[in-house]
Enzyme design. Sequence first.
Site, PDB file in Angstrom:
ATOM      1  N   HIS A 187       0.855  -1.195   0.000  1.00 22.72           N
ATOM      2  CA  HIS A 187       0.000   0.000   0.000  1.00 22.72           C
ATOM      3  C   HIS A 187       0.881   1.231   0.000  1.00 22.72           C
ATOM      4  O   HIS A 187       1.964   1.216   0.595  1.00 22.72           O
ATOM      5  CB  HIS A 187      -0.905   0.005   1.250  1.00 22.72           C
ATOM      6  CG  HIS A 187      -2.064   0.932   1.123  1.00 22.72           C
ATOM      7  ND1 HIS A 187      -1.983   2.260   1.453  1.00 22.72           N
ATOM      8  CD2 HIS A 187      -3.323   0.720   0.665  1.00 22.72           C
ATOM      9  CE1 HIS A 187      -3.158   2.829   1.212  1.00 22.72           C
ATOM     10  NE2 HIS A 187      -3.985   1.922   0.730  1.00 22.72           N
TER      11      HIS A 187
ATOM     12  N   GLU B 286      -7.814  -5.412  -0.140  1.00 25.19           N
ATOM     13  CA  GLU B 286      -8.359  -6.190  -1.241  1.00 25.19           C
ATOM     14  C   GLU B 286      -8.329  -7.695  -0.993  1.00 25.19           C
ATOM     15  O   GLU B 286      -9.099  -8.437  -1.575  1.00 25.19           O
ATOM     16  CB  GLU B 286      -7.610  -5.858  -2.538  1.00 25.19           C
ATOM     17  CG  GLU B 286      -7.656  -4.394  -2.934  1.00 25.19           C
ATOM     18  CD  GLU B 286      -9.027  -3.921  -3.368  1.00 25.19           C
ATOM     19  OE1 GLU B 286     -10.047  -4.369  -2.798  1.00 25.19           O
ATOM     20  OE2 GLU B 286      -9.086  -3.084  -4.279  1.00 25.19           O
TER      21      GLU B 286
HETATM   22  N1  ACO Z   1       3.989  -7.439  -4.498  1.00 25.10           N
HETATM   23  C1  ACO Z   1       5.312  -7.412  -4.726  1.00 25.10           C
HETATM   24  N2  ACO Z   1       6.063  -6.309  -4.593  1.00 25.10           N
HETATM   25  C2  ACO Z   1       5.448  -5.195  -4.205  1.00 25.10           C
HETATM   26  C3  ACO Z   1       4.085  -5.154  -3.928  1.00 25.10           C
HETATM   27  C4  ACO Z   1       3.331  -6.342  -4.085  1.00 25.10           C
HETATM   28  N3  ACO Z   1       2.028  -6.378  -3.856  1.00 25.10           N
HETATM   29  N4  ACO Z   1       3.742  -3.895  -3.557  1.00 25.10           N
HETATM   30  C5  ACO Z   1       4.863  -3.166  -3.602  1.00 25.10           C
HETATM   31  N5  ACO Z   1       5.888  -3.945  -4.003  1.00 25.10           N
HETATM   32  C6  ACO Z   1       7.283  -3.563  -4.156  1.00 25.10           C
HETATM   33  C7  ACO Z   1       7.490  -2.725  -5.382  1.00 25.10           C
HETATM   34  O1  ACO Z   1       7.700  -3.509  -6.537  1.00 25.10           O
HETATM   35  C8  ACO Z   1       8.700  -1.958  -5.007  1.00 25.10           C
HETATM   36  O2  ACO Z   1       9.825  -2.794  -5.030  1.00 25.10           O
HETATM   37  P1  ACO Z   1      11.196  -2.324  -5.681  1.00 25.10           P
HETATM   38  O3  ACO Z   1      11.526  -0.991  -5.049  1.00 25.10           O
HETATM   39  O4  ACO Z   1      12.143  -3.427  -5.356  1.00 25.10           O
HETATM   40  O5  ACO Z   1      10.929  -2.151  -7.149  1.00 25.10           O
HETATM   41  C9  ACO Z   1       8.471  -1.643  -3.570  1.00 25.10           C
HETATM   42  O6  ACO Z   1       7.679  -2.717  -3.090  1.00 25.10           O
HETATM   43  C10 ACO Z   1       7.831  -0.276  -3.410  1.00 25.10           C
HETATM   44  O7  ACO Z   1       6.629  -0.366  -2.890  1.00 25.10           O
HETATM   45  P2  ACO Z   1       5.782   0.902  -2.455  1.00 25.10           P
HETATM   46  O8  ACO Z   1       6.478   2.175  -2.826  1.00 25.10           O
HETATM   47  O9  ACO Z   1       5.329   0.691  -1.087  1.00 25.10           O
HETATM   48  O10 ACO Z   1       4.548   0.662  -3.387  1.00 25.10           O
HETATM   49  P3  ACO Z   1       3.726   1.708  -4.208  1.00 25.10           P
HETATM   50  O11 ACO Z   1       3.276   2.784  -3.297  1.00 25.10           O
HETATM   51  O12 ACO Z   1       4.456   2.105  -5.437  1.00 25.10           O
HETATM   52  O13 ACO Z   1       2.501   0.801  -4.659  1.00 25.10           O
HETATM   53  C11 ACO Z   1       0.558  -0.492  -4.599  1.00 25.10           C
HETATM   54  C12 ACO Z   1       1.388   0.583  -3.875  1.00 25.10           C
HETATM   55  C13 ACO Z   1       0.251  -0.004  -6.030  1.00 25.10           C
HETATM   56  C14 ACO Z   1      -0.741  -0.702  -3.851  1.00 25.10           C
HETATM   57  C15 ACO Z   1       1.393  -1.776  -4.639  1.00 25.10           C
HETATM   58  O14 ACO Z   1       1.661  -2.205  -3.332  1.00 25.10           O
HETATM   59  C16 ACO Z   1       0.737  -2.891  -5.437  1.00 25.10           C
HETATM   60  O15 ACO Z   1       0.867  -2.904  -6.662  1.00 25.10           O
HETATM   61  N6  ACO Z   1       0.034  -3.834  -4.762  1.00 25.10           N
HETATM   62  C17 ACO Z   1      -0.627  -4.920  -5.467  1.00 25.10           C
HETATM   63  C18 ACO Z   1      -1.966  -4.453  -6.035  1.00 25.10           C
HETATM   64  C19 ACO Z   1      -2.978  -4.210  -4.930  1.00 25.10           C
HETATM   65  O16 ACO Z   1      -3.165  -5.009  -4.014  1.00 25.10           O
HETATM   66  N7  ACO Z   1      -3.687  -3.076  -5.076  1.00 25.10           N
HETATM   67  C20 ACO Z   1      -4.739  -2.668  -4.125  1.00 25.10           C
HETATM   68  C21 ACO Z   1      -4.225  -1.595  -3.207  1.00 25.10           C
HETATM   69  S1  ACO Z   1      -5.433  -1.147  -2.021  1.00 25.10           S
HETATM   70  C22 ACO Z   1      -6.423  -0.100  -2.862  1.00 25.10           C
HETATM   71  O17 ACO Z   1      -6.040   0.639  -3.709  1.00 25.10           O
HETATM   72  C23 ACO Z   1      -7.863  -0.113  -2.584  1.00 25.10           C
END
Ligand code: ACO
Length: 354
Positions: free
Chosen positions: A241, A296
């Site tokens: 998140h 989710e």
């Molecule tokens: N699985 C694997 N890796 C992840 C995930 C995940 N679910 N979420 C974040 N990361 C990784 C990123 O790839 C990144 O890694 P890196 O720096 O090695 O490339 C690192 O964690 C950075 O994460 P954040 O900066 O915390 O994530 P960001 O704020 O960019 O993204 C998001 C948030 C889009 C929700 C992301 O966690 C994600 O894609 N989750 C999966 C989809 C999901 O569940 N969406 C629903 C969110 S809740 C809502 O919107 C209602």
Amino acid sequence: MSIGLDDVIAAETVLSHVDGEAGRLIVRGHDLEELAGRVSYEDAVALLWEGFVSLSDPRAALGNGRARAFALLSGLAPRLHGLSPVEGMRLLLAALPDAEPDHAPLAVGAAAVAAAMAVRGAQGLPPIAPDPAAGHAADLLRMLRGEPVEEGDAKALDTYLVTILDHGLNASTFTARVVASTEAGLLSAIVAGLCALKGPLHGGAPGPVLDMLDAIGSTDRAEEWLDAAIARNERLMGFGHRVYRVRDPRADVLKGAVSRLKGRDNRIAFAEAVEEAALRVLARRKPGRRLDTNVEFYTALLLEALGVPRAGFTPLFGAGRTAGWVAHALEQAGTGRIIRPQSRYVGPRPAEAA
Ligand code: ACO
């Protein structure tokens, strides 16, 4: 500069606050846990809208909104053919004029009617008329299923709708506020919010959560499957998140709601095992990132238990969140200031380009 606007404060709000370090969601001065499962969706909407829209009888106001919306939208059912549910919902909401009177309860009523119509339309089923006297969650589920709804199921959906009512300046809420800031109108702001919600990184995640559970298949395969997914650079749906650095408090509220439904014990046990494996894999593969379970993951289990088709999960999220978009759009419009940030130009200057 922050590409994802992570640290930018773009609005002041009295509506809700997400404390990402404490794993706490506050809605109009109340912790989520004080509201979800304890007050009806209608009363939660009235609370959220205090000072923006006055609802003397919230249940009647939303019931009336559903009835008015159905009168405006039911003739569009044939247009839903060939569209996914969220695309169908987008089409229906876009058909509503911005100038409708009493537009806030109409928007929430329309979102419920449009979600149910779009889910049914995608299956080639005709729309079901609302019952304006019914509770909002019960009526939404009945319109979607086309049959009477047990009280326990209605209660579970009501808890879900309250849980996802509002959540700070997330991507769809920010989008709705940008549109409202141009004075485009409330229903335009709602359509824009839905468009932003649709993506898999935001409200489109819960359907893929179930796809992931299907692909994993059994508990003993979970860790290996999840590890391979991360190795392929995939994101695990239902985890991570932008704001929460600990567990999303909505996850436990929804896990509790699904646990109260009959016959779900095996499914919940499997999901818990996958969740634990995912958290182990994320801690190992993404050390220091502090990734945890988001809303989710258990949304998927709850809506699955209620018999909602996967492609209908995002429309139901939109139906609940519309009241939040309404409140933010009205709060933003009240500032009288257009949202217009700046970009830094990194392309060539005319002399260089020539
Ligand atoms: N699985 C694997 N890796 C992840 C995930 C995940 N679910 N979420 C974040 N990361 C990784 C990123 O790839 C990144 O890694 P890196 O720096 O090695 O490339 C690192 O964690 C950075 O994460 P954040 O900066 O915390 O994530 P960001 O704020 O960019 O993204 C998001 C948030 C889009 C929700 C992301 O966690 C994600 O894609 N989750 C999966 C989809 C999901 O569940 N969406 C629903 C969110 S809740 C809502 O919107 C209602």
